[in-house]
Every structure is written in C-alpha cells, then in structure tokens.
Design an enzyme around this catalytic site. Structure first.
Site, PDB file in Angstrom:
ATOM      1  N   SER A   1       0.814  -1.216   0.000  1.00  0.00           N
ATOM      2  CA  SER A   1       0.000   0.000   0.000  1.00  0.00           C
ATOM      3  C   SER A   1       0.850   1.270   0.000  1.00  0.00           C
ATOM      4  O   SER A   1       1.581   1.539  -0.942  1.00  0.00           O
ATOM      5  CB  SER A   1      -0.951  -0.043   1.203  1.00  0.00           C
ATOM      6  OG  SER A   1      -1.910   0.966   1.145  1.00  0.00           O
TER       7      SER A   1
ATOM      8  N   ASP B   1      -2.436   6.253  -3.439  1.00  0.00           N
ATOM      9  CA  ASP B   1      -1.305   5.558  -2.833  1.00  0.00           C
ATOM     10  C   ASP B   1      -0.858   4.416  -3.733  1.00  0.00           C
ATOM     11  O   ASP B   1      -1.382   4.225  -4.835  1.00  0.00           O
ATOM     12  CB  ASP B   1      -1.645   5.076  -1.424  1.00  0.00           C
ATOM     13  CG  ASP B   1      -2.689   3.974  -1.411  1.00  0.00           C
ATOM     14  OD1 ASP B   1      -3.489   3.907  -2.358  1.00  0.00           O
ATOM     15  OD2 ASP B   1      -2.714   3.181  -0.450  1.00  0.00           O
TER      16      ASP B   1
ATOM     17  N   ASP C   1      -1.165   1.216  -4.030  1.00  0.00           N
ATOM     18  CA  ASP C   1      -2.088   0.239  -4.608  1.00  0.00           C
ATOM     19  C   ASP C   1      -3.447   0.835  -4.925  1.00  0.00           C
ATOM     20  O   ASP C   1      -4.390   0.116  -5.250  1.00  0.00           O
ATOM     21  CB  ASP C   1      -2.225  -0.994  -3.704  1.00  0.00           C
ATOM     22  CG  ASP C   1      -2.892  -0.671  -2.370  1.00  0.00           C
ATOM     23  OD1 ASP C   1      -2.867   0.496  -1.949  1.00  0.00           O
ATOM     24  OD2 ASP C   1      -3.444  -1.600  -1.748  1.00  0.00           O
TER      25      ASP C   1
ATOM     26  N   ASP D   1      -5.907   2.218  -3.282  1.00  0.00           N
ATOM     27  CA  ASP D   1      -7.145   2.015  -2.539  1.00  0.00           C
ATOM     28  C   ASP D   1      -7.481   3.207  -1.653  1.00  0.00           C
ATOM     29  O   ASP D   1      -8.499   3.205  -0.963  1.00  0.00           O
ATOM     30  CB  ASP D   1      -7.117   0.712  -1.723  1.00  0.00           C
ATOM     31  CG  ASP D   1      -6.046   0.694  -0.645  1.00  0.00           C
ATOM     32  OD1 ASP D   1      -5.230   1.643  -0.571  1.00  0.00           O
ATOM     33  OD2 ASP D   1      -6.019  -0.287   0.133  1.00  0.00           O
TER      34      ASP D   1
END
Length: 442
Positions: free
Chosen positions: A98, A235, A237, A239
């Site tokens: 992340s 960010d 990834d 999400d």
C-alpha cells in the site's frame, strides 16, 4: 484475537525478510490453498521490484495445493477485489504494501465475495502457515499475465461514470508511481476526462517516494501551477485517495464523507476513531449519525455491513461505497468527487464547505516491540492530564499501527495550542516508557 502474520491490512513486512522470505511466502500459498481446496485465484501486484518474485512464490504454494492462478499483473487492489467478486474465482490476492516505502511489501487476501477475510479465517490460515514454515521454498511459478483482467476493472469504472459529462473540467492525477499507473490513462480516455497524469513512471523503487496519497504536496502544487479544477493523489495500490481543490487545499477522507453523505441523503455513515470530531459534530447538526470503529477499512466495512450503511471511510483516504464496491477504491472516490463537481457545476472547495475540522495533531513514535499501552504508567498519566484539561471538549487516542512498527499519538480539540502541547507531552512520555521497559527487558 491475536494474530502473528495478519495485521489490519493483510500480511506486511520487509521484502525478503520473514514473513516475506521465500519459505514463508511459499507456506502462505500452501495454507491458502488448503483453505480454498481448489478453484482459481486471481493474483495482482503493485509496482515494487519485489512484487513479481513474491507473486511467483505464492503461486507456487497455491499450485502445489491444486489451486490455479490467473495473473492480472499490475493492478490496483480494488481491481483485485472486483475480479474476486465476479464469480469466476475462489479468492483474490494482491501483492502490495500500500502506502509503505518500496522496501516493504505485503499480501492482501479477498474471498470469493470480494471482501477481505474475516479474522477467524485468517487465524485458521495462520495455523496452517506455522505447520508449513519448516518446509523449504519450492521453485517459483512461471506466471503468464492476462491483460483482459486489468481491462475488466477499468471497464467497470468507466461504465459506472459513463453518463457524467466532465467537459470543461481539468484535473491532476498523481498515481504515486504505483498500481494506478496501469489503468488511469485508459480510464481518462474512455470518460473523456482532461487530466495531467503525474508520478506514473514506476521503476520498482519510486513507489510512494515523495508522491501519492501520503505525500500529496507534489499534486497540490501542480494543481495550483496548472490552473486545474481539482486533483487527486493515490497511494501505491490505489485504494486510498487524497484530493485537492483548485487552490491546492487538501481534501481528505473526512471531507469526502461530508460531501457524499449529503449528496446521497444518507442518515448515517461509518468512520473510525481517527475521524475528526469536527465532522462528527457537523454531521450530527444535519441529522446524520456517525458511527466509529477501529482503524482499518476492513473494520469500517464490517460495521457498514452490520448496520446496512452505504458509505464509510477513514481520513487517510480509504472511502467505501458499499453499494458499488467491496473495499476502498481511490479512483472510484476521485471519480465520485469529480462527477459531483460536474453535476453541480461547483468547485470542490464549495462542495466541502459547511463543517470545520478541529485542530488535530498526530505524532508517530517508532517502537521495537508493541508493549501493552495500559501498562505504560507515564504515558497513561500524560493521557489523563490532557483529558482533564480538555474536560470533554477534546479527544486523545494512542494506538499501535496495524501495518508498521509505530505507535500513533492523536490529540484533537478546539484549542490548537493545547493540542500541540499535549500531543508532544504524550509522545515524550511514551518514548521514555518504552526506553525504560526495553532497558529492563534487555
């Protein structure tokens, strides 16, 4: 429920070191394979240089247990969750840490429903990991990427917003040199969105490096310089999303909850213990209830499902539209906000007006071990001192991060001076307590 491997957002650590060394990753694949008992898993990854190797090692464990792997390549985490819920797969796995730096990585697991696994299932997988850990790692699986999987996610987002006319608006989109860079260009083209796309040239080590949702300053400055109407920083990834108005003012997850709760005419929303008290008070004034849960979009979603709530999120930018997705989706969040601007023909700053965040200070304290906070006497004394002075008009929260070796001290109240003073005092007491305890245990 105490767990050794799973934190608030999957399994996370330094790539190449336990629990992300080759043998443990292989054991995770074996354990997950036992849990699934056949079928096919969809596997995605972010842009870290370690992600392909971890994906291949995990796939080897799954394959050894008779589970097939459909490799989506670089794809945002919500894309993996979306694919997992299509009915074609037994589970979805995302290789990503992340917002963490490139040296870290992680393994996030979604069930066939598209939701993250319940704590009980994670605990069962952990027990199997322990059983398999003595085994040496097998040869990594050779993965063949299926680009149509990534395209399916982009198509789903494009279909959701196909009736929105974004004409006349211009945006800046910061991909954080992460997974969003694989889909943003195609998505903007399909929706006729004029956007300057930045931080979209990943090299394996520049993910989240001074860009993205954790470092939105590059995006906010570009919005100001270019005269764009708004911007978003995602960010690694994708999400979570932090937005900016035309003046470069940051719009966090609390602001998104405020805008969308009113737009969707919702009676209640779900936040976390980190949600600003100012938002709770403003929502209550407008007849909208805010429920709080522990930090982690997984726990936000669980509460939303229990209460039948359509919207929830965290200040960090995880926002969940429960009627559309099974997890936080930074691109979806940005598109909802941009679409609201297009429909209302109002700037983002105006749409966010109507509430005032109370001064809030967060101090991170690095820790070697996560010792029980209630046993740290100096820290507890500093907390009680702050709470007495606030007299019910402020909040103190001290907690350990679920993804990093950090303790987070959060203080908020109407008086910014008191907030600063008490946040620093509590953090200092925490450092002293941890140092003294380490000295005794050493």
């Amino acid at each position: 429920m105490s767990k050794r491997y799973f934190g608030t957002d999957g399994i996370r650590g330094v790539a190449g070191e336990p629990p992300l060394d080759a043998a443990t990753v292989y054991a995770i694949g074996l354990a997950l394979g036992d849990d699934l008992q056949g079928g096919t898993v969809v596997l995605g990854e972010d842009t870290r240089e370690s992600s392909p190797a971890i994906a291949a090692q995990l796939a080897a464990g799954l394959s050894a247990r008779g589970v097939e792997v459909a490799h989506a390549g670089v794809l945002p985490t919500p894309g993996v969750a979306f694919l997992a819920a299509t009915g074609k797969f037994r589970a979805g796995v995302m290789i990503s840490a992340s917002h963490n730096p490139w040296q870290d990585n992680g393994i996030k697991i979604f069930g066939a429903s598209g939701y993250k696994l319940p704590d009980e299932e994670e605990a069962a997988i952990e027990a199997a990991i322990e059983k398999y850990r003595p085994l040496p790692a097998a040869a990594p699986e050779r993965l063949r990427t299926s680009p149509e999987l990534r395209a399916a996610y982009a198509t789903s987002l494009a279909e959701r917003f196909r009736d929105t006319n974004f004409r006349g608006l211009r945006f800046v989109i910061d991909c954080g040199n992460g997974a969003a860079s694989s889909v943003v260009g195609e998505l903007c083209a399909r929706l006729n969105i004029r956007a300057e796309i930045i931080a979209a040239t990943p090299d394996g080590r520049n993910i989240n490096a001074g860009v993205g949702a954790l470092h939105p300053q590059a995006m906010t400055e570009q919005v100001r310089q270019s005269g764009a109407d708004a911007g978003v920083a995602l960010d690694g990834d994708a999400d979570r999303a932090i937005l900016a108005d035309a003046q470069g003012g940051q719009i966090d997850g609390d602001c998104v909850l405020w805008m969308m709760a009113h737009e969707l005419h919702l009676p209640h929303v779900v936040g976390t213990v980190m949600t600003n008290l100012g938002l709770e008070l403003a929502l209550r004034r407008d007849g909208i209830a805010l429920e709080r849960t522990q930090v982690g979009d997984k726990y936000v979603l669980e509460r939303m499902q229990q209460r039948g709530v359509a919207l929830g999120g965290e200040p960090s930018g995880h926002v969940i539209f429960a009627n559309e997705a099974t997890t936080g989706d930074g691109l979806r969040t940005a598109l909802h906000c941009f679409a609201l601007m297009a429909r209302k023909r109002q700037p983002l700053r105006a749409l966010c007006a109507g509430w005032q965040a109370l001064p809030q200070k967060i101090v991170n304290v690095r820790v070697d071990r996560k010792q029980p906070l209630e046993e740290l006497r100096g820290t507890q004394a500093a907390i009680h001192t702050a709470e007495r002075e606030f007299n019910g008009a402020g909040r103190v929260l001290v907690r350990y991060s679920g993804t990093e070796m950090l303790a987070r001290v959060m203080v908020e109240a109407a008086d910014g001076g008191l907030v600063e003073r008490h946040a620093q005092a509590i953090a200092l007491a925490l450092q002293h307590d941890l140092r003294d305890r380490n000295a005794v245990s050493g």
